[in-house]
Design a protein around this motif. Structure first.
Motif, PDB file in Angstrom:
ATOM      1  N   TRP A  46      23.349  -3.623  -4.631  1.00  0.00           N
ATOM      2  CA  TRP A  46      22.296  -4.086  -5.556  1.00  0.00           C
ATOM      3  C   TRP A  46      21.180  -4.275  -4.734  1.00  0.00           C
ATOM      4  N   TYR A  57      17.679   2.125  -8.007  1.00  0.00           N
ATOM      5  CA  TYR A  57      18.066   0.788  -8.726  1.00  0.00           C
ATOM      6  C   TYR A  57      18.431   0.846  -9.847  1.00  0.00           C
ATOM      7  N   TYR A  61      21.768  -0.240 -12.089  1.00  0.00           N
ATOM      8  CA  TYR A  61      21.446  -1.116 -13.258  1.00  0.00           C
ATOM      9  C   TYR A  61      22.323  -0.333 -14.596  1.00  0.00           C
ATOM     10  N   VAL A  65      24.894  -2.692 -15.307  1.00  0.00           N
ATOM     11  CA  VAL A  65      24.519  -3.690 -16.259  1.00  0.00           C
ATOM     12  C   VAL A  65      24.449  -3.349 -17.826  1.00  0.00           C
ATOM     13  N   PHE A 137      28.030 -20.329 -17.126  1.00  0.00           N
ATOM     14  CA  PHE A 137      26.962 -19.423 -16.642  1.00  0.00           C
ATOM     15  C   PHE A 137      27.046 -17.988 -17.642  1.00  0.00           C
ATOM     16  N   VAL A 140      24.721 -18.761 -20.338  1.00  0.00           N
ATOM     17  CA  VAL A 140      23.429 -18.766 -20.048  1.00  0.00           C
ATOM     18  C   VAL A 140      22.646 -17.440 -20.010  1.00  0.00           C
ATOM     19  N   ILE A 141      23.317 -16.381 -19.160  1.00  0.00           N
ATOM     20  CA  ILE A 141      22.997 -15.004 -19.053  1.00  0.00           C
ATOM     21  C   ILE A 141      23.204 -14.269 -20.278  1.00  0.00           C
ATOM     22  N   LYS A 144      20.752 -12.413 -22.003  1.00  0.00           N
ATOM     23  CA  LYS A 144      19.635 -11.504 -21.445  1.00  0.00           C
ATOM     24  C   LYS A 144      19.988  -9.970 -21.291  1.00  0.00           C
ATOM     25  N   TYR A 145      21.548  -9.941 -21.430  1.00  0.00           N
ATOM     26  CA  TYR A 145      22.144  -8.443 -21.211  1.00  0.00           C
ATOM     27  C   TYR A 145      22.693  -8.070 -22.296  1.00  0.00           C
TER      28      TYR A 145
END
Lengths: 145, 129
Positions: A46, A57, A61, A65, A137, A140-141, A144-145
């Protein structure tokens, strides 16, 4: 020989009852090894990709991700994303378990917490913490993804 | 190393030829890992997105780059010590053990240096956001 259930069954190495402290002990080593190799490699990839170029990157990604819908490999990337999520959840659980177990080791290093009930409770608490922290955790994230 | 007296034997540190230094450094790096990794996990969770621009802009701040540099040193040192014990416990054949320990050092030092260089390159503006 009369058996007192309040006493540990050792030192007969082949006669013992599996307990949470044993599980937490071997999990500390297993999670540490997983984090050292899996976590270390992904983290270095990363950072190195970020320092190379936006294109480098984006390889990280899109494969880890979120897949790039315009890519020729979009469907393979989506599969890789699912695999990465499984590995990611495993590594975050490993992280929280290793952290909680490590804090428990700090307590044990002082010579405290070896009473049978306290020791058992401490080891169960590390497991409870790691499971709850992993769920929190990802909650929370997850948005976003 | 020892002089034959009990003090000398303690100073000679027995068959391992080393004392509590390894154990102690494992605890010191564990404590610094605890602080730095909590900071890292919170920072990553607080970044609105995780794309290239967001990461580069974040690492341009000394208050992100320096803790991350310390984290890399602490974490890779800790994992080197931990995996060393793992190898020493499970690999009993001398040649294989030495080969694996060399490989471990190559991995830990190599990956840590890669991370340090990458952070510095971004922090000093070597990567356009």
């Amino acid at each position: 020989m009369a058996h007192n259930p309040a006493r540990p069954l050792s030192p007969h190495l082949s006669i013992y009852k599996w307990g949470p402290h044993m599980l937490v002990s071997i999990l500390h080593r297993a999670t540490g090894t997983a984090l050292a190799i899996g976590g270390g490699v992904i983290f270095a990839w990363w950072l190195t990709a970020a320092a190379m170029s936006p294109a480098a990157y984006n390889i990280f990604y899109h494969w880890v991700v979120q897949a790039d819908p315009a890519s020729l490999h979009a469907s393979t990337q989506r599969l890789a994303n699912i695999l990465a999520k499984i590995v990611g959840v495993g590594l975050t659980w490993s992280f929280f378990q290793h952290m909680a177990s490590g804090i428990r080791h700090f307590v044990l290093d002082t010579g405290a917490g070896y009473e049978l009930k306290t020791n058992r409770l401490g080891s169960i608490l590390t497991l409870a913490f790691s499971i709850v922290a992993t769920i929190l955790f990802w909650a929370v994230i997850a948005g976003k993804y | 190393m020892g002089t034959g007296t009990s003090l000398g034997r303690v100073r000679g540190l027995g068959s391992a030829h080393s004392g509590s230094h390894h154990w102690w450094l494992q605890r010191v790096t564990a404590a610094s890992n605890l602080v730095l990794l909590i900071w890292f996990v919170v920072s990553i969770a607080r970044l609105p997105v995780l794309d290239h621009q967001a990461v580069v802009l974040w690492l341009k701040s000394p208050l992100a780059a320096v803790p991350l540099l310390l984290l890399v040193i602490s974490v890779f040192w800790h994992l080197r010590l931990g995996l060393q014990v793992f190898i020493e416990d499970y690999v009993h054949e001398e040649g294989g053990k030495i080969a694996l320990l060399l490989l471990l050092n190559a991995y830990a030092i190599g990956a840590a240096t890669l991370c340090v260089f990458s952070i510095l390159k971004i922090a000093f503006g070597g990567v356009p956001a």
